[in-house]
Design a protein around this motif. Structure first.
Motif, PDB file in Angstrom:
ATOM      1  N   PHE A 166      31.822  26.481   8.088  1.00  0.00           N
ATOM      2  CA  PHE A 166      30.024  26.935   8.744  1.00  0.00           C
ATOM      3  C   PHE A 166      29.463  26.672   9.756  1.00  0.00           C
ATOM      4  O   PHE A 166      30.019  24.678  10.414  1.00  0.00           O
ATOM      5  CB  PHE A 166      29.058  26.708   7.430  1.00  0.00           C
ATOM      6  N   SER A 167      28.809  27.065  10.839  1.00  0.00           N
ATOM      7  CA  SER A 167      27.713  26.521  11.133  1.00  0.00           C
ATOM      8  C   SER A 167      26.937  24.750  10.816  1.00  0.00           C
ATOM      9  O   SER A 167      26.690  25.328  10.002  1.00  0.00           O
ATOM     10  CB  SER A 167      27.117  27.923  12.393  1.00  0.00           C
ATOM     11  N   PRO A 168      26.194  24.637  11.802  1.00  0.00           N
ATOM     12  CA  PRO A 168      25.883  23.210  11.333  1.00  0.00           C
ATOM     13  C   PRO A 168      24.272  24.483  11.100  1.00  0.00           C
ATOM     14  O   PRO A 168      23.244  23.823   9.895  1.00  0.00           O
ATOM     15  CB  PRO A 168      24.875  22.700  12.305  1.00  0.00           C
ATOM     16  N   THR A 169      23.808  25.186  11.306  1.00  0.00           N
ATOM     17  CA  THR A 169      22.776  25.769  11.297  1.00  0.00           C
ATOM     18  C   THR A 169      22.360  25.819  10.273  1.00  0.00           C
ATOM     19  O   THR A 169      22.395  26.104   9.030  1.00  0.00           O
ATOM     20  CB  THR A 169      22.358  27.131  11.831  1.00  0.00           C
ATOM     21  N   HIS A 170      24.287  27.289   9.681  1.00  0.00           N
ATOM     22  CA  HIS A 170      24.662  27.978   8.660  1.00  0.00           C
ATOM     23  C   HIS A 170      24.442  27.205   7.247  1.00  0.00           C
ATOM     24  O   HIS A 170      23.595  26.640   5.699  1.00  0.00           O
ATOM     25  CB  HIS A 170      25.141  28.592   8.497  1.00  0.00           C
ATOM     26  N   PHE A 171      25.375  25.620   7.724  1.00  0.00           N
ATOM     27  CA  PHE A 171      24.834  24.499   6.795  1.00  0.00           C
ATOM     28  C   PHE A 171      23.583  23.722   6.186  1.00  0.00           C
ATOM     29  O   PHE A 171      23.466  24.351   4.909  1.00  0.00           O
ATOM     30  CB  PHE A 171      26.339  23.545   7.046  1.00  0.00           C
ATOM     31  N   LYS A 172      22.986  23.913   6.986  1.00  0.00           N
ATOM     32  CA  LYS A 172      21.455  23.127   6.760  1.00  0.00           C
ATOM     33  C   LYS A 172      21.112  24.389   5.930  1.00  0.00           C
ATOM     34  O   LYS A 172      19.859  24.328   4.775  1.00  0.00           O
ATOM     35  CB  LYS A 172      21.022  23.176   7.762  1.00  0.00           C
ATOM     36  N   ASN A 173      20.961  25.216   5.975  1.00  0.00           N
ATOM     37  CA  ASN A 173      20.588  26.313   4.828  1.00  0.00           C
ATOM     38  C   ASN A 173      20.599  26.314   3.731  1.00  0.00           C
ATOM     39  O   ASN A 173      20.372  27.018   2.639  1.00  0.00           O
ATOM     40  CB  ASN A 173      20.391  28.400   5.986  1.00  0.00           C
ATOM     41  N   LEU A 174      22.578  26.152   3.336  1.00  0.00           N
ATOM     42  CA  LEU A 174      23.117  26.468   1.924  1.00  0.00           C
ATOM     43  C   LEU A 174      22.169  25.103   1.236  1.00  0.00           C
ATOM     44  O   LEU A 174      22.236  24.724   0.030  1.00  0.00           O
ATOM     45  CB  LEU A 174      24.200  25.836   2.168  1.00  0.00           C
ATOM     46  N   LYS A 175      22.491  23.908   1.702  1.00  0.00           N
ATOM     47  CA  LYS A 175      21.772  22.728   0.990  1.00  0.00           C
ATOM     48  C   LYS A 175      22.585  22.483  -0.523  1.00  0.00           C
ATOM     49  O   LYS A 175      22.443  21.549  -1.028  1.00  0.00           O
ATOM     50  CB  LYS A 175      20.350  23.098   0.367  1.00  0.00           C
ATOM     51  N   GLU A 176      23.689  23.536  -0.486  1.00  0.00           N
ATOM     52  CA  GLU A 176      24.367  23.308  -2.270  1.00  0.00           C
ATOM     53  C   GLU A 176      25.427  22.323  -1.600  1.00  0.00           C
ATOM     54  O   GLU A 176      25.913  21.968  -2.565  1.00  0.00           O
ATOM     55  CB  GLU A 176      24.588  24.726  -2.943  1.00  0.00           C
ATOM     56  N   LYS A 177      25.630  22.348  -0.741  1.00  0.00           N
ATOM     57  CA  LYS A 177      27.179  22.377   0.165  1.00  0.00           C
ATOM     58  C   LYS A 177      26.923  20.609  -0.207  1.00  0.00           C
ATOM     59  O   LYS A 177      26.179  20.040   0.302  1.00  0.00           O
ATOM     60  CB  LYS A 177      27.587  22.355   1.364  1.00  0.00           C
ATOM     61  N   ARG A 178      27.783  19.863  -1.114  1.00  0.00           N
ATOM     62  CA  ARG A 178      27.620  18.340  -0.965  1.00  0.00           C
ATOM     63  C   ARG A 178      28.553  17.497  -0.527  1.00  0.00           C
ATOM     64  O   ARG A 178      29.430  17.505   0.123  1.00  0.00           O
ATOM     65  CB  ARG A 178      27.452  17.607  -2.293  1.00  0.00           C
ATOM     66  N   ARG A 179      27.905  16.289   0.089  1.00  0.00           N
ATOM     67  CA  ARG A 179      29.095  15.512   1.306  1.00  0.00           C
ATOM     68  C   ARG A 179      29.985  14.931   0.196  1.00  0.00           C
ATOM     69  O   ARG A 179      30.367  14.533  -0.864  1.00  0.00           O
ATOM     70  CB  ARG A 179      28.269  13.991   1.117  1.00  0.00           C
ATOM     71  N   LYS A 180      31.045  15.261   0.487  1.00  0.00           N
ATOM     72  CA  LYS A 180      32.336  14.489   0.280  1.00  0.00           C
ATOM     73  C   LYS A 180      32.382  12.767  -0.068  1.00  0.00           C
ATOM     74  O   LYS A 180      31.852  12.115   0.873  1.00  0.00           O
ATOM     75  CB  LYS A 180      33.526  14.452   1.128  1.00  0.00           C
ATOM     76  N   ALA A 181      33.127  11.966  -1.221  1.00  0.00           N
ATOM     77  CA  ALA A 181      33.039  10.926  -1.238  1.00  0.00           C
ATOM     78  C   ALA A 181      34.112   9.907  -0.135  1.00  0.00           C
ATOM     79  O   ALA A 181      35.088  10.662   0.018  1.00  0.00           O
ATOM     80  CB  ALA A 181      33.295   9.882  -2.425  1.00  0.00           C
ATOM     81  N   ILE A 182      34.489   9.517   0.440  1.00  0.00           N
ATOM     82  CA  ILE A 182      35.435   8.594   1.352  1.00  0.00           C
ATOM     83  C   ILE A 182      36.254   8.154   0.495  1.00  0.00           C
ATOM     84  O   ILE A 182      37.745   8.940   1.245  1.00  0.00           O
ATOM     85  CB  ILE A 182      34.708   6.975   1.815  1.00  0.00           C
TER      86      ILE A 182
END
Length: 194
Positions: A166-182
């Motif tokens: 995703f582009s950063p803008t598209h990702f920002k609009n998704l909000k469901e995608k969560r950060r992976k743990a290290i």
């Protein structure tokens, strides 16, 4: 005595290790990502108990020199990405300043064990940090690119799209995608290796 610990990725990992050491009546002097220094020697029985306690949260004691080096590289890559003040050096210079070994040696050792490059691992860490910064709306995209050591907003956007799709803008609009743990990133590396 110094103890090396795999998968330590955050401040809460330090707390878990400290509590585990204290539970076993061991006295921590210093706890850093990837290692703990205790006042006394640790016998095999306590070492096994410590490993059992910390394994419950995805941590693990390590003893081989190669595994210790790989954990140091991972921890310094994370430190580089998470630094509050942007370092004016690339990851190779940063690692050699911290570990005092030739970067080619570090790179070859890392690739041999993880089946990934240090650059690729660092970029994965950067993208996870970028996702976090985007989700929490702490910074605009230009500020994120600067904080994560990208030469330009364009370079950041290209790498973000390459890693996330995703582009950063598209990702920002998704909000469901969560950060992976290290730890998940490290598990992904292990899976690629097999």
């Amino acid at each position: 005595m110094k103890i090396y610990i795999k998968n330590m990725a955050c401040e809460s990992c330090k707390v878990v290790v400290k509590e585990a050491l204290e539970e076993l009546d061991l006295n921590p002097v210093k706890i850093e990502l990837g290692e703990a220094v205790i006042k006394e020697e640790i016998d095999l029985n306590k070492k096994e108990k410590l490993n059992s306690i910390i394994k419950k949260v995805g941590l693990e004691l390590i003893e081989s020199k190669g595994a210790i080096l790989i954990e140091k590289i991972k921890n310094y890559c994370q430190e580089y990405v998470n630094a509050d003040k942007a370092e004016k050096m690339n990851i190779s210079d940063y690692l050699t300043s911290k570990i005092d070994l030739d970067y080619n040696y570090l790179s070859n050792a890392f690739s041999e064990v993880t089946s990934s490059t240090i650059i690729n691992y660092t970029n994965l860490l950067k993208m996870e940090k970028a996702k976090e910064m985007i989700l929490f709306e702490e910074y605009n995209f230009s500020e994120i690119a600067t904080k994560l050591h990208f030469s330009s907003l364009s370079a950041f956007s290209t790498q973000f799209k390459k890693v996330t799709g995703f582009s950063p803008t598209h990702f920002k609009n998704l909000k469901e995608k969560r950060r992976k743990a290290i730890q998940e990133l490290n598990e992904d590396l292990e899976e690629k290796k097999q």
